[in-house]
Enzyme design. Structure first.
Site, short mmCIF file in Angstrom:
data_model
loop_
_atom_site.label_atom_id
_atom_site.label_comp_id
_atom_site.label_asym_id
_atom_site.label_seq_id
_atom_site.Cartn_x
_atom_site.Cartn_y
_atom_site.Cartn_z
N GLU A 78 -100.49 84.28 29.07
CA GLU A 78 -99.39 84.17 28.12
C GLU A 78 -99.71 84.92 26.82
OE1 GLU A 78 -96.53 82.94 28.81
OE2 GLU A 78 -96.98 81.93 30.70
N ARG A 88 -87.47 69.97 29.60
CA ARG A 88 -86.50 70.01 30.70
C ARG A 88 -86.52 68.71 31.48
NH1 ARG A 88 -87.31 71.01 35.97
NH2 ARG A 88 -89.45 71.66 35.58
N CYS A 141 -96.79 72.94 28.61
CA CYS A 141 -97.64 74.14 28.62
C CYS A 141 -97.55 74.88 27.29
CB CYS A 141 -97.25 75.06 29.77
SG CYS A 141 -97.71 74.42 31.40
N HIS A 165 -100.84 80.81 33.25
CA HIS A 165 -100.15 80.07 34.30
C HIS A 165 -100.56 80.58 35.67
CE1 HIS A 165 -96.95 78.58 31.40
NE2 HIS A 165 -97.15 77.53 32.17
#
Length: 215
Positions: A78, A88, A141, A165
């Protein structure tokens, strides 16, 4: 050199999380660096507290957080974490912050200090798909990546940190048609290659390769 590598516990109804499973299987030494492994909870704030206590205990030179990204086919270092929580789903303790800053006094975003282009090159040279990601999402994350950068900014100025990830494991996609996966052995291989690049580029500039995306 000491590198703290963290992996999340299972969440969202899954019984396994490739992040912690891969971290647990990493060698204790990679390219001469001592690898310190830590399982962290998939819980807003508590995850960061666990990491902070471990940083205070072991004084690592680098922190690399590993997370699961269901739907991605590649191992993805990332580039940036944003100061924003927007769950979410609920975390493992039922928290679901919506449209909230992580720290009122934090920067809008923090960029990683890791050599992500060199890491991606090393992952590909190991025979695995590797791609730079420009979004870590808005769940735990991104929260953890941002929190570690915030700690670096405010408290642990000597460390370098980042997030990576990895895809689902094959067992996780049995009931998820058309969803990519990666074997645990390959996830470990890819993470090991990325860490090797971190060690080799310690104190050096990242390589210059074309890794930008249109979307």
């Amino acid at each position: 050199m000491k590198i703290l590598v963290t992996g999340f516990d299972p969440f969202g109804g899954d019984k396994i999380n490739p992040a912690i499973e891969a971290v647990k299987r990493l060698p204790d030494q990679i390219a001469g660096a001592n690898i310190i492994k830590l399982e962290i909870p998939t819980v807003f704030n508590k995850s960061a507290q666990v990491i902070r206590e471990k940083i205070k205990e072991v004084h690592p030179d680098y922190v690399l957080n590993i997370g699961q990204a269901g739907g991605r086919y590649a191992i993805t270092p990332e580039r940036v974490a944003i100061n924003f929580d927007d769950g979410r789903i609920q975390d493992n303790e039922g928290n679901q912050p919506l449209n909230q800053p992580i720290h009122e006094d934090g920067a809008p975003a923090y960029f990683t200090q890791l050599p992500i282009k060199a890491m991606v090159k090393a992952i590909r040279e190991a025979g695995l798909p590797g791609v730079i990601s420009n979004t870590a999402g808005t769940f735990v994350c991104n929260h953890v990546m941002y929190q570690v950068q915030y700690m670096r900014d405010k408290e642990f100025n000597n460390i370098k940190a980042g997030f990576m990830h990895i895809p689902f494991l094959p067992d996780q996609v049995i009931s998820r048609p058309n969803t990519p996966s990666m074997s645990l052995d390959n996830a470990v291989k890819g993470i090991t290659a990325a860490i090797t690049a971190i060690v080799e580029f310690d104190g050096k500039k990242d390589i210059e390769t074309v890794e930008g995306t249109i979307a």
